[in-house]
Scaffold this motif. Sequence first.
Motif, short mmCIF file in Angstrom:
data_model
loop_
_atom_site.label_atom_id
_atom_site.label_comp_id
_atom_site.label_asym_id
_atom_site.label_seq_id
_atom_site.Cartn_x
_atom_site.Cartn_y
_atom_site.Cartn_z
N GLU A 187 4.86 -11.45 -7.94
CA GLU A 187 5.81 -11.49 -7.08
C GLU A 187 5.98 -9.89 -6.60
O GLU A 187 6.37 -9.64 -5.29
N GLN A 188 6.03 -8.99 -7.49
CA GLN A 188 6.03 -7.53 -7.19
C GLN A 188 4.92 -7.03 -6.39
O GLN A 188 5.21 -6.47 -5.12
N GLU A 189 3.55 -7.59 -6.17
CA GLU A 189 2.59 -7.18 -5.52
C GLU A 189 2.62 -7.63 -4.04
O GLU A 189 2.55 -7.23 -3.00
N ALA A 190 3.10 -9.16 -4.42
CA ALA A 190 3.30 -9.84 -2.87
C ALA A 190 4.38 -9.09 -2.11
O ALA A 190 4.37 -8.92 -0.88
N SER A 254 9.15 1.18 0.67
CA SER A 254 7.98 0.25 1.43
C SER A 254 6.43 0.73 1.53
O SER A 254 5.67 -0.01 2.08
N ASP A 255 6.35 2.11 1.42
CA ASP A 255 4.93 2.52 1.42
C ASP A 255 4.04 2.20 0.37
O ASP A 255 2.83 1.71 0.30
N ASP A 256 4.50 2.10 -1.05
CA ASP A 256 3.81 1.58 -2.20
C ASP A 256 4.55 0.54 -3.23
O ASP A 256 3.77 0.27 -4.14
N GLY A 257 5.76 0.13 -2.71
CA GLY A 257 6.43 -0.89 -3.68
C GLY A 257 7.09 -0.33 -4.96
O GLY A 257 7.52 -0.89 -5.73
N ASP A 258 7.13 1.04 -5.15
CA ASP A 258 7.54 1.59 -6.31
C ASP A 258 9.08 1.53 -6.19
O ASP A 258 9.75 1.67 -5.29
#
Length: 276
Positions: A187-190, A254-258
């Motif tokens: 879910e995190q990667e999506a 939003s650029d890397d999801g961290d």
Amino acid sequence: MEITACLTVALLCLSTLSTAHAESQGSDQGSRHEEENGNSTSIQNMMRDEERTERGDGMPIEPEPTSPVTDADSTYNYVLSRLAAMDQAIHRLNVGHYTLDVKVNQLLERITRLDTKLSEVDDSLQQVAQFSKENRKEIGRLEGCQKGRSVGYKCFLVYRAHETYDGAAQKCLERGGRLAMPRDRREQEALAEYVHAVFKPGNWPLWLGVNDLRSEGMYLYEDTTRVTYFQWRKHFLSSQPDGGKRENCVSMSSDDGDWWDSYCDRRMYYLCEFEA
């Protein structure tokens, strides 16, 4: 002899009629004489009164006094009149009171009927509000799944409106969802791929449904379950979380999801999730 008797009777009748006529004339003359004497006397008295008045040596003749009214009679009559007036006033007051009582009862009946109608209207409005709320949730869910990204049994949708953490959580609830709660790597990667595509080439933070407001360092999802998967930013200059008790709400870049810990009253975009 018979003739003599008849003549005698006739003479007697004539004598009687003559006497009666004389007496009648005498009485008429006496009456006229008395009336003339009386009128003469009255005229003489009036003339003497006028002469005395002109000379100033006499007073005008006062009218014959009537029977005087005593103070007790006057008071009694006054009291009776006042009592009669009071009785009429009390009667009018009773009539007015009765009329007012009737009108008040009618007004109370109308108020009761109006209260019943208002209760019915209020029930109807509550039903409409409930239907509207449910419809809005359903519309939000459909919108989230049609416009957003589906991941397994969930749908995620980005909202470009600046809200605080609490405001964003409330907006997601009103739309029938919750702030996004990524529970595993898939879910995190999506989500990271989805938000990067939405905001590229820029970099914007978005609220996630994660916080440690209840206890410092113990992170919970928005549904109060314990967070078991984290995607904190790791950098030799600034590793997350680093805000301590000041920054208790989690956002995603939003650029890397961290993940970053942030001030909860900061305004930013947010990400909602819905059941697919």
